[in-house]
Write a protein that holds these residues in place. Structure first.
Motif, PDB file in Angstrom:
ATOM      1  N   TYR A 232       0.829  -1.213   0.000  1.00 26.16           N
ATOM      2  CA  TYR A 232       0.000   0.000   0.000  1.00 26.16           C
ATOM      3  C   TYR A 232       0.862   1.261   0.000  1.00 26.16           C
TER       4      TYR A 232
ATOM      5  N   LYS B 253       1.606   2.640  -3.419  1.00 31.97           N
ATOM      6  CA  LYS B 253       0.514   3.108  -4.288  1.00 31.97           C
ATOM      7  C   LYS B 253       0.635   4.607  -4.523  1.00 31.97           C
TER       8      LYS B 253
ATOM      9  N   GLU C 204     -13.177  -4.697  -0.929  1.00 29.62           N
ATOM     10  CA  GLU C 204     -12.888  -5.568  -2.074  1.00 29.62           C
ATOM     11  C   GLU C 204     -14.152  -6.303  -2.476  1.00 29.62           C
TER      12      GLU C 204
ATOM     13  N   ASP D 178      -4.947  -9.451   8.191  1.00 28.36           N
ATOM     14  CA  ASP D 178      -4.579  -9.385   6.778  1.00 28.36           C
ATOM     15  C   ASP D 178      -4.542  -7.947   6.255  1.00 28.36           C
TER      16      ASP D 178
ATOM     17  N   GLN E 227      -8.061   3.443  -5.202  1.00 25.85           N
ATOM     18  CA  GLN E 227      -8.467   2.581  -6.294  1.00 25.85           C
ATOM     19  C   GLN E 227      -9.976   2.477  -6.308  1.00 25.85           C
TER      20      GLN E 227
HETATM   21  C1  BG6 Z   1      -3.025  -8.181   0.468  1.00 27.71           C
HETATM   22  C2  BG6 Z   1      -3.986  -9.029   1.228  1.00 27.71           C
HETATM   23  O1  BG6 Z   1      -2.000  -7.736   1.310  1.00 27.71           O
HETATM   24  O2  BG6 Z   1      -3.703  -7.060  -0.090  1.00 27.71           O
HETATM   25  C3  BG6 Z   1      -5.140  -9.473   0.319  1.00 27.71           C
HETATM   26  O3  BG6 Z   1      -3.331 -10.166   1.747  1.00 27.71           O
HETATM   27  C4  BG6 Z   1      -5.772  -8.290  -0.359  1.00 27.71           C
HETATM   28  O4  BG6 Z   1      -6.105 -10.209   1.063  1.00 27.71           O
HETATM   29  C5  BG6 Z   1      -4.724  -7.398  -1.006  1.00 27.71           C
HETATM   30  O5  BG6 Z   1      -6.684  -8.781  -1.340  1.00 27.71           O
HETATM   31  C6  BG6 Z   1      -5.344  -6.117  -1.515  1.00 27.71           C
HETATM   32  O6  BG6 Z   1      -4.411  -5.418  -2.300  1.00 27.71           O
HETATM   33  P1  BG6 Z   1      -4.872  -4.428  -3.439  1.00 27.71           P
HETATM   34  O7  BG6 Z   1      -3.621  -3.785  -3.910  1.00 27.71           O
HETATM   35  O8  BG6 Z   1      -5.554  -5.258  -4.476  1.00 27.71           O
HETATM   36  O9  BG6 Z   1      -5.837  -3.485  -2.785  1.00 27.71           O
END
Ligand code: BG6
Length: 486
Positions: A176, A179, A213, A232, A374
Motif C-alpha cells: 500500500y 501506491k 474488495e 490481513d 483505487q
Molecule cells: C493483500 C492481502 O496484502 O492485499 C489481500 O493479503 C488483499 O487479502 C490485497 O486482497 C489487496 O491489495 P490491493 O492492492 O488489491 O488493494
C-alpha cells in the motif's frame, strides 16, 4: 535513470505473487529503461525445473498479467534473457554453495533476496544465507507480509532475519505504501500550505479509511482462514494509511524521519481491548449473495469449513491520544465480497459554525477531502458553491475533482514496480521498520484477544453488500455516515 546492476534472487519464484506481481513489475521497469542489461533475476523454489522451463512459465505469466499493448517481443526476449532458475530447499543443504559461487562473480553488486514464501520458512532461509556465506554488505532482504500473526511471532521472525541481516538491509513490504495516491497524500500534506494548518482536531471532524474488495478469498483460503481481516488488512495496510494521515511532518523525506513519525502515531493509538471492543469494533463474515455479476457462495462454503470464525470484514473506531488528534475518530472498515472495489481515505472537516443563508438555500454539507486509492486514483475536494443561474441563493455540494488518469496521460506503475526498485536503490522510506510492525501488533493483539474471549461468531453479511448493519451503526451512533461518492 537505470538502477545499478543487481541480482534479484526470488524465493517462491514459481508462486502466485511472483507470477502476478513481481515478474510483471520487473518487466515493466525494464520496458521503461530502468533495469540495466547486466541485471540478473534468479528464481528459486523447491520444484525441479530448467532455466528454459522457467522462462516459458514466465512468458505465460507475462502474457496473462501484462496488457497486450504493453508487451513487445524485443523487451520480452531481453527480459527472459535475464532469468535463470535454481531448485533450492530451505530444509536441505543442496545447491546453496553453487548459488553462492554463481553470485560471487561480483560481490560489489546489489544482491536482493526476495522471500515470497510462507513466513514459516523465513527463519530457515535466513540461516541458509548466513551459513553458506551468501550475505554481502551490499545484500538486502525483502520480506512479504504477514510478518508474524501476533506480536510474539513477529518478534521471532524479526529476530531470525536479524541473525543474517542488519536492519538497514531489511525491506518489509507493505505494498500500500507504493501506491500512487498514498504517496500523493504526503505531497498534498507537505508540498502545500493549504491543508496543514487545518490538519488537526480544531478543523477536522473525523477521518474514514475504507478498503473494500469485491473478490472473495478464492484460492487463498488456507492462509486467510488463519488470518482474517484484522491481521490481513488492518494491522498493516490500514494502520499504515492511518499513520500517514495522522503523523507529524517529518523533518525530511528520509526513511528514518518518516518512520519515526509513524511510530509515534502507532504508540499513541488508544487501546481497544476487552473493556471497550464491543463499542469500537465490528467483525463480519460473508454469506452467499451476488457479487461480481453473479451468485457467489458464502465464505464458509468457499473454504469448506462451516465452523470457521474468521472475520472477512472488520470495522473499527480508532482514536489517537495526542494534541493534534484528541477527540477525532478514525473510522476504519475493510472486507471481502463487498459491493464494490473501493479504497479511499476521507477527511471530513468540521461544520460551519453558523449559516448566514436562508433555510431554503439548501443543506450545507461539511467539506470533505477524498483521496481515492483505487480503482480510479485521484483526489476530490468537496465544497459548497452557489448553484449557477438566476434562481436566487441556492447552495450545492460539488467536488473539485482531480482524476489522475484524466490529468496525466502516463500509465500508473503498480506499487510493486516502485518498491522493487527502491530495494535496489537502498531506499527504505516506503518499507516498514521492525519497531513499526511490532507496535502495530502490540495494538491489534488485544483486539483479537477480546474477540477470542467473547467467543461469539462474526456477524453475517450478504456478499455484495457494504457489510454488516452493525458497521453502519458504528458510525451512525456518532451522528455520522460512511462516505458515498455521489
Ligand atoms: C493483500 C492481502 O496484502 O492485499 C489481500 O493479503 C488483499 O487479502 C490485497 O486482497 C489487496 O491489495 P490491493 O492492492 O488489491 O488493494
Amino acid at each position: 535513470i537505470p538502477v545499478e546492476p543487481f541480482d534479484y534472487i526470488v524465493f517462491g519464484g514459481t508462486g502466485d505473487l511472483a507470477r502476478r506481481k513481481l515478474l510483471p513489475a520487473l518487466y515493466h521497469r525494464m520496458r521503461d529503461g530502468q533495469i540495466p542489461a547486466e541485471g540478473r533475476i534468479i528464481a528459486a523454489s523447491r520444484r525441479k525445473m530448467s532455466d528454459d522451463d522457467y522462462r516459458a512459465m514466465t512468458e505465460e505469466a507475462l502474457t496473462e498479467f501484462v496488457p497486450e499493448g504493453e508487451r513487445s517481443r524485443e523487451t520480452l526476449d531481453a527480459f527472459l534473457g535475464m532469468l535463470s532458475y535454481r531448485s533450492l530447499d530451505a530444509l536441505s543443504d543442496e545447491g546453496w554453495d553453487a548459488l553462492r559461487d554463481e553470485l560471487d562473480g561480483d560481490t560489489e553488486r546489489v544482491r536482493a533476496f526476495y522471500l515470497a514464501v510462507a513466513p514459516n520458512l523465513f527463519d530457515d532461509l535466513c540461516q541458509r544465507f548466513a551459513q553458506h556465506g551468501l550475505v554481502t554488505p551490499n545484500s538486502r532482504v525483502v520480506i512479504e507480509k504477514p510478518v508474524g500473526r501476533d506480536l510474539a511471532s513477529a518478534v521471532k521472525v524479526n529476530d531470525a532475519v536479524a541473525q543474517a541481516f542488519h536492519e538497514s538491509q531489511v525491506f518489509r513490504i507493505d505494498h500500500y505504501l507504493g501506491k500512487e495516491t498514498v504517496q500523493n497524500l504526503m505531497a498534498l500534506r507537505f508540498a502545500n500550505t493549504l491543508f496543514e494548518p487545518l490538519w488537526n482536531s480544531a478543523h477536522i471532524d473525523h477521518v474514514q479509511i475504507t478498503v473494500a474488495e469485491s473478490i472473495g478469498v478464492g484460492s487463498r483460503g488456507d492462509y486467510y482462514d488463519t488470518s482474517g481481516a484484522l491481521r490481513d488488512m488492518v494491522q498493516n495496510h490500514m494502520i499504515q494509511l492511518l499513520c500517514l494521515v495522522a503523523m507529524e511532518p517529518p523533518d525530511s523525506f528520509d526513511a528514518n524521519s518518516l518512520r519515526d513519525e509513524k511510530l509515534k502515531v502507532l504508540r499513541a493509538l488508544k487501546p481497544i481491548n476487552a473493556s471497550n471492543y464491543d463499542r469500537l469494533t465490528v467483525r463480519g463474515q460473508y454469506r452467499a449473495g451476488a457479487a461480481e455479476g453473479g451468485a457467489v457462495p458464502s465464505y464458509a462454503e468457499e473454504i469448506g469449513n462451516k465452523r470457521s470464525r474468521t472475520e472477512t470484514f472488520a470495522a473499527l473506531k480508532v482514536e489517537i491520544a495526542n494534541w493534534r488528534w484528541a477527540g477525532v475518530p478514525f473510522y476504519l472498515r475493510t472486507g471481502k465480497r463487498l459491493a464494490d472495489r473501493v479504497s479511499e481515505i476521507v477527511i471530513t472537516f468540521r461544520a460551519i459554525p453558523h449559516s448566514i443563508f436562508p433555510k431554503d438555500s439548501g443543506v450545507i454539507s461539511q467539506n470533505r477531502l477524498v483521496l481515492r486509492l483505487q480503482p480510479d486514483e485521484g483526489v476530490k475536494q468537496w465544497i459548497m458553491i452557489k448553484d449557477p443561474g438566476p434562481g436566487g441563493m441556492r447552495l450545492n455540494y460539488v467536488p473539485l475533482d482531480m482524476s489522475f488518469a484524466e490529468s496525466f496521460q502516463e500509465r500508473y506503475p503498480d506499487a510493486y514496480e516502485r518498491l522493487l526498485l527502491d530495494v535496489i536503490r537502498g531506499n527504505q522510506t516506503l518499507f516498514m521498520r521492525r519497531d513499526e510492525v511490532e507496535a502495530a501488533w502490540a495494538w491489534t493483539d488485544p483486539i483479537h484477544d477480546a474477540w477470542d474471549e467473547d467467543g461469539s461468531p462474526p456477524v453475517p453479511y450478504t456478499a455484495g453488500t457494504w457489510g454488516p448493519s452493525a458497521a453502519i451503526a458504528l458510525i451512525e451512533r456518532d451522528g455520522r455516515t460512511w462516505h458515498e461518492d455521489t
